[in-house]
Write a protein that holds these residues in place. Structure first.
Motif, mmCIF file in Angstrom:
data_model
loop_
_atom_site.group_PDB
_atom_site.id
_atom_site.type_symbol
_atom_site.label_atom_id
_atom_site.label_comp_id
_atom_site.label_asym_id
_atom_site.label_seq_id
_atom_site.Cartn_x
_atom_site.Cartn_y
_atom_site.Cartn_z
ATOM 1 N N TYR A 135 0.844 -1.212 0.000
ATOM 2 C CA TYR A 135 0.000 0.000 0.000
ATOM 3 C C TYR A 135 0.872 1.253 0.000
ATOM 4 O O TYR A 135 0.638 2.202 -0.755
ATOM 5 C CB TYR A 135 -0.928 0.000 1.223
ATOM 6 C CG TYR A 135 -1.314 1.384 1.699
ATOM 7 C CD1 TYR A 135 -2.284 2.131 1.040
ATOM 8 C CD2 TYR A 135 -0.681 1.965 2.801
ATOM 9 C CE1 TYR A 135 -2.623 3.408 1.451
ATOM 10 C CE2 TYR A 135 -1.010 3.241 3.235
ATOM 11 C CZ TYR A 135 -1.980 3.957 2.548
ATOM 12 O OH TYR A 135 -2.298 5.233 2.962
ATOM 13 N N THR A 136 1.919 1.263 0.854
ATOM 14 C CA THR A 136 2.764 2.453 1.005
ATOM 15 C C THR A 136 3.574 2.710 -0.268
ATOM 16 O O THR A 136 3.692 3.862 -0.717
ATOM 17 C CB THR A 136 3.704 2.296 2.222
ATOM 18 O OG1 THR A 136 2.937 1.879 3.352
ATOM 19 C CG2 THR A 136 4.389 3.603 2.560
ATOM 20 N N ILE A 137 4.117 1.643 -0.855
ATOM 21 C CA ILE A 137 4.868 1.804 -2.114
ATOM 22 C C ILE A 137 3.913 2.274 -3.218
ATOM 23 O O ILE A 137 4.239 3.172 -4.001
ATOM 24 C CB ILE A 137 5.583 0.494 -2.508
ATOM 25 C CG1 ILE A 137 6.714 0.207 -1.502
ATOM 26 C CG2 ILE A 137 6.150 0.572 -3.927
ATOM 27 C CD1 ILE A 137 7.441 -1.101 -1.707
ATOM 28 N N GLY A 138 2.705 1.699 -3.252
ATOM 29 C CA GLY A 138 1.700 2.117 -4.239
ATOM 30 C C GLY A 138 1.318 3.582 -4.063
ATOM 31 O O GLY A 138 1.205 4.330 -5.039
ATOM 32 N N LEU A 139 1.135 4.001 -2.791
ATOM 33 C CA LEU A 139 0.787 5.397 -2.493
ATOM 34 C C LEU A 139 1.903 6.342 -2.960
ATOM 35 O O LEU A 139 1.641 7.387 -3.555
ATOM 36 C CB LEU A 139 0.553 5.571 -0.991
ATOM 37 C CG LEU A 139 0.280 7.003 -0.505
ATOM 38 C CD1 LEU A 139 -1.101 7.466 -0.958
ATOM 39 C CD2 LEU A 139 0.382 7.098 1.021
ATOM 40 N N SER A 140 3.152 5.965 -2.686
ATOM 41 C CA SER A 140 4.280 6.832 -3.060
ATOM 42 C C SER A 140 4.375 6.964 -4.581
ATOM 43 O O SER A 140 4.629 8.049 -5.104
ATOM 44 C CB SER A 140 5.593 6.289 -2.485
ATOM 45 O OG SER A 140 5.923 5.065 -3.093
ATOM 46 N N ARG A 141 4.119 5.870 -5.284
ATOM 47 C CA ARG A 141 4.193 5.932 -6.754
ATOM 48 C C ARG A 141 3.038 6.752 -7.324
ATOM 49 O O ARG A 141 3.217 7.494 -8.291
ATOM 50 C CB ARG A 141 4.200 4.510 -7.334
ATOM 51 C CG ARG A 141 5.504 3.811 -6.958
ATOM 52 C CD ARG A 141 5.780 2.561 -7.720
ATOM 53 N NE ARG A 141 7.151 2.133 -7.397
ATOM 54 C CZ ARG A 141 7.651 0.963 -7.700
ATOM 55 N NH1 ARG A 141 6.927 0.090 -8.356
ATOM 56 N NH2 ARG A 141 8.886 0.657 -7.369
ATOM 57 N N LYS A 142 1.883 6.620 -6.710
ATOM 58 C CA LYS A 142 0.733 7.425 -7.152
ATOM 59 C C LYS A 142 1.005 8.909 -6.878
ATOM 60 O O LYS A 142 0.681 9.779 -7.700
ATOM 61 C CB LYS A 142 -0.536 6.975 -6.415
ATOM 62 C CG LYS A 142 -1.797 7.631 -6.946
ATOM 63 C CD LYS A 142 -3.040 7.061 -6.286
ATOM 64 C CE LYS A 142 -4.295 7.735 -6.819
ATOM 65 N NZ LYS A 142 -5.518 7.230 -6.173
ATOM 66 N N THR A 143 1.634 9.195 -5.728
ATOM 67 C CA THR A 143 1.974 10.585 -5.389
ATOM 68 C C THR A 143 2.951 11.167 -6.415
ATOM 69 O O THR A 143 2.776 12.291 -6.886
ATOM 70 C CB THR A 143 2.593 10.672 -3.975
ATOM 71 O OG1 THR A 143 1.696 10.062 -3.037
ATOM 72 C CG2 THR A 143 2.842 12.111 -3.556
ATOM 73 N N LEU A 144 3.983 10.391 -6.773
ATOM 74 C CA LEU A 144 4.950 10.851 -7.784
ATOM 75 C C LEU A 144 4.252 11.134 -9.110
ATOM 76 O O LEU A 144 4.530 12.144 -9.769
ATOM 77 C CB LEU A 144 6.024 9.773 -8.009
ATOM 78 C CG LEU A 144 7.151 9.678 -6.989
ATOM 79 C CD1 LEU A 144 8.110 8.572 -7.387
ATOM 80 C CD2 LEU A 144 7.915 10.983 -6.871
#
Length: 708
Positions: free
Chosen positions: A645-654
C-alpha cells in the motif's frame, strides 16, 4: 558572563491561504528584530520561531494575508471558520452582485454610461481592496507575487477603460483564492482528524494518603502513575498499562488494524484507541505530550514541513519564472505596437500575460500532494517521516527483508511431536512442558503454549536443574526427565538411526529440535519453528506486481532455517548468518546493483541497515520508540500488508506531482500562445490561472481516497 539560550516556540496559524503567502510570511517574521530563525510549515499551518517575539508581532507580519496566530498546545486546534462565513468570501459575493448590476445597467443604458461603470468600480473596490493593499505594499518593496501582478493588471485595465473585465477578473481571482484555501483546508484535515482522536479530559483515580479519589482532569494535568478509569465505549485518553479489567480495544486510529485487540492485565494501551467492551483501569506511563498519538502528530507535521526534492526544484524554478514572465509581459506590451501600432490592445495583452503567468499553480503542485499523501498514510497506520522519503519510496527497485519478526511472526511454535512407540504425544508434551516450565527460553514458551492450546493438565516438577548450554532436568511423575539438545540427550540414552534421520529432516526444514529422556530411555522429541506470517507470500507477489525488481532476505539465522523460509516464499536471494555489520554491507552491495533499496526490519537490531538503505521501514512502530526514531517509515500495526500500500501510495503521489507540474505549465503555455494572434484576454488569463490551480489541488486530493 552567562548567555541565555534563545527560546523556540511553535504557533498555530489560521487563514494561511497559499504556498507563496507562507514563504512571504516566513520572510516577514525572520525580519523582526530579536528573531534568529523562523520556519513556516504550510501543510500543518504552523510556524516555529527561535527568538523573543509576541503573538501581536507575528500577526502583524502576516497581516497581508489576514493570518491569525494562537499559542495553543500541540493537541488542540481551533475549529476552522465555515466557508460561507469568511470575510473575503462574503466580499466576493457582494462583488459578484455589483458585477451583475453593472451588466444589467450596461444592457439598459449602454456600456459607456457612468452608472454601469460605477457598479463595476464598486465591484473592483469591494472584491479587490485586500488584494490592492498587499499589491501596493509589495510594489513599493519590488516584491512580485500574484497580488502584485493582479494589482498592476487591474489598474492597467482601468486606465485603458476595461472596467467590465477588471471587475470580473477581481471577482474570479477572489473565487480562486477562496477555493484554493478551501481545498488546502481539506488536505490539512488529516492532521485535524489525528488531533481529535484522543479525548481532552479523562477520569482518573489519584492517591491521597491511604485513599484514592476519583476526579475528571484535562489530560495536560494527568501525571505518570495516575490510574485511568475507562468505561465501555469510551476512548482511552493516555498511554499506559492495564492493571485491572479485560476488554477488546479498537486500535485502528494508531495502528490501522481493523479488528479490535483483546487487552488484559499488563498489556500496553495507547491514547486515542476505543475501549469497546469491558471496563479498564490503566496506570498512566507517559505524559500527554509523550504519548504515541502525540508523537505521530508531531512527526506527521514535521514530515509535511520537510521539502521533497520535486518541491525544492519547483521552488527554485518559480524563483526565476516570475521575473521571466514580467519581462515577457513588458515585451508583449511594448514591442508589437512599435511595429503595428494599437498600443491599447497590446498593453492589454501584456496585462493578461502578467495574470496568466502567476506561478500559484506551480508552487502549490507538490506540497498539496505531499500533505494529502502523508495524512492519508497516517490514518492507515503508516507513519512517513518526510516528503523526501515518500518520493524515494516511489523510486525503489529492490526491497530487503529481515526474517525474524518481519517475514515471520518472531514467535516460535511447536510444529512436530515424535515419541517412542508406546507413549502418547500428549503425555510426552506434558513431561517436557513440566521441565520447561521453569525456563525463560523462547522455545520453552512455545512448548507451554502448545500445552495450553491442547488444554492438557500441567504436571508438577520437582528438583529442577539447568545445565548451561545443554538443557535442563527435573523429577516429573516419579521419573527424572532430561530435556535439551539432541547432542546432549544422545550422551544420556541410546538414540537410533531412525531418530537421527528424522532430526536431520526437521533441521533441513529450518526447525529447532528439543529431545527428551526419561531416566535413561529416549522418549521423544519436539520440532519448533518460527511461524511464517500468513500475509508474507501475498506481500511479495504484490511487490512484484508493483514492478519491484528484486526482493532479498537478510537474516542472522543459520542457512538451513533461512533457506526453508525462503523456499516456502519462493524467494531466490537469501543471505544467512549475518551480523548487523554484514547486513549493512549487504545493503551497500544492493544499492550498487539496483540503485534505490528499501530495508524492512524491526527498527532495533537492524538500525545500521535501516540507516544505510535509501528508505528504512520499521515494523510495529506503535509503542516502540526505537522504531519511530530509526526508520524513515514505520508500519504502526506490525502489519506487512501495508508495505505494498505504502509503495503504491508513493508511486501514485509521484505520478500526481508530475501531472500537476504538466497541468500547471501546459495550461499557461496554451494561454500564452494566444498572445501571438492577439486573442488573450484578461478573462482567459484568470481562467487559465484559476483553472490550473484548482486542477492541481483537486488532482492532489485524489490521494485522500487511496486505501490499503
Amino acid at each position: 558572563m552567562t548567555t541565555t539560550t534563545p527560546t523556540k516556540q511553535e504557533y498555530r496559524l489560521q487563514n494561511l491561504s497559499c504556498a507563496s503567502c507562507a514563504a512571504k510570511f516566513e520572510k516577514n517574521v525572520k525580519a523582526i528584530p530579536k528573531v534568529q530563525d523562523a520556519q513556516v510549515n504550510f501543510g500543518a499551518s504552523k510556524i516555529t520561531v527561535i527568538g523573543d517575539i509576541s503573538v501581536d508581532q507575528i500577526e502583524e507580519a502576516g497581516a497581508f494575508d489576514g493570518i491569525k496566530v494562537s499559542q495553543s498546545p500541540t493537541r488542540s486546534l481551533e475549529k476552522s471558520i465555515p466557508f460561507y462565513r469568511k470575510t473575503e468570501n462574503i466580499l466576493a459575493g457582494i462583488s459578484l452582485l455589483f458585477v451583475v448590476l453593472g451588466y444589467i445597467f450596461g444592457a439598459w443604458r449602454g456600456e459607456t454610461d457612468p452608472l454601469p461603470i460605477g457598479m463595476f468600480i464598486i465591484a473592483i473596490l469591494v472584491g479587490g481592496m485586500g488584494i490592492f493593499k498587499t499589491g501596493f505594499r509589495n510594489l513599493v518593496k519590488f516584491e512580485f507575487d500574484m497580488k502584485t501582478l493582479m494589482t498592476i493588471a487591474v489598474i492597467g485595465a482601468a486606465i485603458i477603460g476595461e472596467w467590465e473585465e477588471a471587475a470580473v477578473v477581481v471577482f474570479l481571482f477572489a473565487v480562486s483564492e477562496a477555493l484554493e484555501a478551501y481545498s488546502m483546508d481539506k488536505a490539512r484535515q488529516s492532521i485535524r482528524q489525528l488531533m481529535d482522536i484522543a479525548p481532552p479530559t479523562a477520569t482518573i483515580k489519584r492517591a491521597h494518603g491511604e485513599h484514592f479519589h476519583e476526579m475528571e482532569l484535562p489530560t495536560e494535568q494527568i501525571e505518570i502513575g495516575d490510574i485511568l478509569i475507562v468505561k465501555p465505549g469510551q476512548k482511552i485518553a493516555m498511554d499506559g498499562i492495564v492493571i485491572n479489567g479485560l476488554s477488546a480495544v479498537n486500535q485502528a486510529a494508531i495502528t490501522g488494524e481493523s479488528i479490535p485487540v483483546n487487552k488484559t492485565i499488563d498489556d500496553e494501551v495507547f491514547a486515542g484507541t476505543l475501549n469497546e467492551e469491558g471496563a479498564l483501569e490503566i496506570r498512566v506511563t507517559k505524559r500527554v505530550e509523550d504519548t504515541t498519538i502525540a508523537k505521530i502528530i508531531h512527526l506527521v507535521e514535521e514530515a509535511q514541513a520537510e521539502k521533497a526534492p520535486s518541491q525544492q526544484f519547483v521552488d527554485r524554478f518559480a524563483k526565476y519564472y516570475t521575473p521571466a514572465i514580467m519581462i515577457v509581459a513588458l515585451l508583449v506590451a511594448v514591442i508589437p505596437p512599435l511595429f503595428v501600432g494599437d498600443w491599447q490592445h497590446w498593453i492589454y495583452q501584456g496585462l493578461a500575460v502578467l495574470v496568466v503567468g502567476c506561478p500559484c499553480a506551480l508552487v502549490v503542485s507538490t506540497p498539496v500532494a505531499i500533505v494529502t499523501a502523508i495524512g492519508n498514510a497516517a490514518r492507515q497506520g503508516v507513519l512517513i517521516k518526510g516528503g523526501i522519503h515518500l518520493e524515494q519510496l516511489g523510486h525503489i527497485e529492490a526491497v530487503a527483508f529481515d526474517k525474524t519478526g518481519t517475514l515471520t511472526k518472531g514467535q516460535p511454535a511447536v510444529t512436530d511431536i515424535y515419541t517412542a512407540e508406546e507413549l502418547s504425544q500428549d503425555y510426552v508434551l506434558q513431561l517436557v512442558a513440566a521441565v520447561e516450565k521453569q525456563s525463560q527460553h523462547p522455545l520453552a514458551k512455545a512448548i507451554l503454549k502448545k500445552l495450553h492450546d491442547e488444554k492438557l493438565t500441567e504436571l508438577i516438577p520437582t528438583d529442577f536443574q539447568s545445565v548451561t548450554g545443554k538443557g535442563a532436568y527435573a523429577t516429573v511423575d516419579k521419573q527424572i526427565i532430561y530435556v535439551g539438545s539432541l547432542k546432549w540427550i544422545a550422551t544420556l540414552a541410546a538414540v537410533d538411526e531412525k531418530i537421527t534421520e528424522q532430526v536431520k529432516k526437521l533441521q533441513k526444514q529450518g526447525k529447532t529440535v528439543v529431545a527428551a529422556v526419561s531416566n535413561d530411555r529416549f522418549i521423544g522429541m519436539i520440532g519448533i519453528a518460527d511461524q511464517l506470517r500468513q500475509e508474507s507470500k501475498d506481500v511479495l507477489s504484490k511487490l512484484s506486481a508493483l514492478k519491484v525488481k528484486h526482493t532479498v532476505m537478510l537474516t542472522g539465522d543459520a542457512e538451513p532455517t533461512a533457506q526453508a523460509i525462503a523456499t516456502s516464499l519462493n524467494m531466490t536471494d537469501v543471505r544467512a548468518s549475518l551480523l548487523p555489520a554484514d547486513k549493512l554491507m549487504a545493503i551497500k552491495d544492493l544499492r550498487t546493483e539496483f540503485g534505490a533499496v528499501a530495508m524492512v526490519g524491526d527498527g532495533v537490531n537492524d538500525a545500521p541497515a535501516l540507516a544505510s538503505a535509501n528508505v528504512g521501514i520499521a515494523m510495529g512502530g506503535a509503542g516502540a520508540d526505537a522504531a519511530l526514531e530509526t526508520a524513515d517509515i514505520a508500519l504502526m500495526g506490525d502489519d506487512l500488508t501495508k508495505l505494498p500500500y505504502t509503495i503504491g501510495l508513493s508511486r501514485k503521489t509521484l505520478r500526481i506531482i508530475k501531472e500537476n507540474i504538466i497541468f500547471a505549465l501546459a495550461l499557461k503555455l496554451i494561454a500564452l500562445l494566444l498572445v501571438i494572434p492577439g486573442w488573450l484576454t484578461l478573462w482567459i488569463a484568470i481562467f487559465a490561472d484559476m483553472g490550473a490551480t484548482l486542477l492541481v489541488v483537486f488532482n492532489s486530493l485524489r490521494l485522500i481516497k487511496t486505501k490499503k
